[in-house]
Each structure stands twice: as structure tokens, then as C-alpha cells.
Design an enzyme around this catalytic site. Sequence first.
Site, mmCIF file in Angstrom:
data_model
loop_
_atom_site.group_PDB
_atom_site.id
_atom_site.type_symbol
_atom_site.label_atom_id
_atom_site.label_comp_id
_atom_site.label_asym_id
_atom_site.label_seq_id
_atom_site.Cartn_x
_atom_site.Cartn_y
_atom_site.Cartn_z
ATOM 1 C CB THR A 69 49.454 27.050 36.127
ATOM 2 O OG1 THR A 69 49.512 25.823 36.837
ATOM 3 C CG2 THR A 69 48.539 26.916 34.949
ATOM 4 C CB ALA B 255 63.217 33.138 42.181
ATOM 5 C CD GLU C 26 43.194 44.101 34.484
ATOM 6 O OE1 GLU C 26 43.292 45.303 34.244
ATOM 7 O OE2 GLU C 26 42.140 43.583 34.901
ATOM 8 C CD GLU D 139 43.582 25.275 43.906
ATOM 9 O OE1 GLU D 139 44.535 24.699 44.451
ATOM 10 O OE2 GLU D 139 43.703 26.254 43.174
ATOM 11 C CE LYS E 60 39.580 35.792 42.000
ATOM 12 N NZ LYS E 60 39.038 34.565 41.419
HETATM 13 N N1 HSE Z 1 40.358 29.622 42.128
HETATM 14 C C1 HSE Z 1 39.887 30.742 41.367
HETATM 15 C C2 HSE Z 1 38.635 30.355 40.617
HETATM 16 C C3 HSE Z 1 40.878 31.276 40.380
HETATM 17 O O1 HSE Z 1 38.143 29.236 40.753
HETATM 18 O O2 HSE Z 1 38.117 31.208 39.916
HETATM 19 C C4 HSE Z 1 41.935 32.083 41.041
HETATM 20 O O3 HSE Z 1 41.409 33.106 41.798
#
Ligand code: HSE
Length: 444
Positions: free
Chosen positions: A13, A43, A129, A190, A205
Amino acid sequence: MKPIQVGLLGIGTVGSGVFNVLQRNQEEIRRRAGRGIEITMVADLDVDRARAAVGDGIEVVNDARAIIANPDIDIVIELIGGYGIARALVLEAIAAGKHVVTANKALLAVHGTEIFAAASAKGVMVAFEAAVAGGIPIIKALREGLTANRIQWIAGIINGTTNFILSEMRSKGLDFDVVLKEAQRLGYAEADPTFDIEGVDAAHKVTLMSAIAFGVPVQFDKAYVEGITKLSAADIKYAEQLGYRIKLLGITKRVDKGVELRVHPSLVPSKRLIANVEGAMNAVVVQGDAVGTTLYYGKGAGSEPTASAVIADLVDIARLHTADPEHRVPHLAFQAHTLTDAMGTLPVLPMSEVVTSYYLRLSVADQAGVLAKVTGLLAEAGVSIDAVLQREADEVGGEGATQTDLIILTHDTREGTMDAVIAQMQALPTVLAPITRIRKEELN
Ligand code: HSE
């Protein structure tokens, strides 16, 4: 000047977004970068998918190492994800003298110290970033825009999946499990949502933001991580009655004894802008001593928002790669040799040393003296009460009831103290179920 050549590892994506935005905006990007930026090799294990995404005229291979071995490639973009093969390939790309752009927060939060050291030794850049808050340029803001400041704290909604789930739970009054299933059906969550709902993604993060804000090494292993799986619709409703919304916050704070680094659900006053960030959006509040409070808001995921961040890094590298490495912006904002000192004087504090305020929900026997006992224990421990609520949610308590919910908001106290009082309250025979404890951040 000849275009800078880029090899892309993994074209899902985000990779497709990078390719498309670079094509669409190539003239403006060239004018900004001072030279063209061209993806010349891609790749992907799925060569057919990669070919379909990039069309003809670009070399598509199934072996990432063919890109690393190509002397014409200046920058490698790593969009594979995870800690396994991605780590090996990033280190190999660095060893081959390539600059690296990555969106891989997990990799950098866990192996950042090794990767940044390798990059510094080789004189190449590792730019990330896209690893924090997707399209929001928060790394640039922390590393450069706020460089004058002694940063005091950062609090962010940095996981869109969980913010979507919490927004749905609040607006529809539904429980976590129901909303998670719906989020998976809609593609917001997911199939395996563990990293999102358990707070791990947000912790990766905030670990990166903490390092940049305070000049400490990346220390994911010291972060306190708690997700949203235990939150109930009742807690969201009680919080709302008291003037708060519940958000999954990534928090890092500089205090006298060190640095707080934590992810957990938090009550935030409903009147704060960040409390009103709904759906899958992200937002980060940064408090600096000179600038005061600043707020950054936008899409934290998605093809083109994340591509926006990846390409910003490509432009930075195109501008700076001929500069003496010592004159580039350091990977973690502070000069690398100063990070070790910072670690000595700014340790990441254990959760028991964190000072914050609390929301407590106790399911108690509805009889005389129960409230007095509970508040007595808080008083003995020196914990000051901010608000008490009983019997305002639907269907709990009332005349003739034998059981009721007792909600208590406290003022600031040390987590270790709160742990001890909760254990004492839990031992009372009139406390009928496990006590719910949610931390509260005023963010003022
Ligand atoms: N899965 C993350 C979210 C995005 O739901 O914000 C990628 O870090």
C-alpha cells in the site's frame, strides 16, 4: 544534476503510494529537491504485483539484495516491516553506503541504537518521518522546528485503529469486542490487530519521539505498554459524565528524576482539542518551554499520507547527501555522542515512579460505610480525591439495589502509592469485583 536513484524494498500500500505521488508531483518535487528523484528498482516477493504497480521501464526483482548491490542506487526505501529480514537488509544497505528511508517504527524502536550507530559510522542518513503518525511531519517538527526548546512533554494519539475503536465505542455505546469485529470488517483493523490494540504500535512511536525530544537512546524495552482491550463501554460513559473522553495516549515526559515513557488509555478533558480527535485520525501535542503547546493533526496511516512522509525524507536526503555528515541534522536530533550522557541523567522511570491522576471504578456493596472505608484508605495514603460519582450510569444501583458502581477521580499521586491503595481497597469484603483503574491526563 542527474536524478538521485532510489530502490524500493516492498511495494504494498505505502510503496504504491510513494511511486504514484513521486510520479504525479515529480516536477514540484524536483524544483524543491534541486534534482530529480527516481525510483529505478523495486524488489518484492510478488513480482507480478510489483510490475502491475509500477508498469514498464522500472527494474522489478524478487531479491532485495540486488538493489543493495547496485552501485547506482543512492537511497534504499525499506517498506517491508517487522524486525527480521528488514533489520538485515537495512544494515546491509547501510554497509553498502546507501541512505535509508524507512516507515518501520518497530525496527527503529527496538534496534534503533544499532542502526543509527552503523549509519553514523558509514556517514549515511537513516530517515523515518513515516514511522510516526504517518503523514504528520512530527519528526521534522521535533527534530528541527522545535529545536530551540527544552521539550517538557509529548502526548499523542498515534494509533488510528485504536482511536477508531474508542470513537465507535463512545458514539455507539458498544463494547470493545463488538467494535473490534466491525473495525476488522471495514478494514480499519488488521486480521491480527495485536500490535494496535495492545498499545505496542503506539509504544514504538512514542519511543522514537521520546529519544528525539529528550536526547536519550531509543529504549522500547523500558516503555510501559497497556492497550485498550479491557476498556468497557461503562467506563467511557462514566468518563463522559465527568467531562472526559478516553483516548489511547503515547506519553513521554521529562521530570526531575528522568523520563516517563508510557502508553495506556487515559482520561482527557473533553474540552481539549486532542480529546476531539475522532476516528482513525492521529494527533500529537508537544509542550516546549519556549513555544508553549503545539498540536499536530492528520492522517496517521494510508497509502498517500504515509507516502507524503517517505518522499519528504527523500527530498531531505537529495538536498543533504553531499553535505559533510557532521553538518546534517543528527538522526535523533541531538549529536550522537551526547546521547550517552543523557541516558545517565535521564533514565526512563519505572511505572511505579510515574506521577499522574486516576479514574477508579469500584463495584461495591450498596450499604452504609462503604464509601467512608474506601475514601479512608485513600486519605491514609495521602491520595487526594478530585471527584466522586455514584449511580449516574444507567442500570446500576438505585433504591433497593445491593450493588453499585463507585467512581473516584483522584489528584496526582505516585503510581506505586496508587498500586498499594488499590490492593487495600480490593481486599475489602464490600468491593465485589476487580477494580478498574484508568490514568487521567489533564494536558494543561
Ligand atoms: N496500524 C497503525 C494505526 C498504522 O492503526 O495507526 C501504522 O503504524
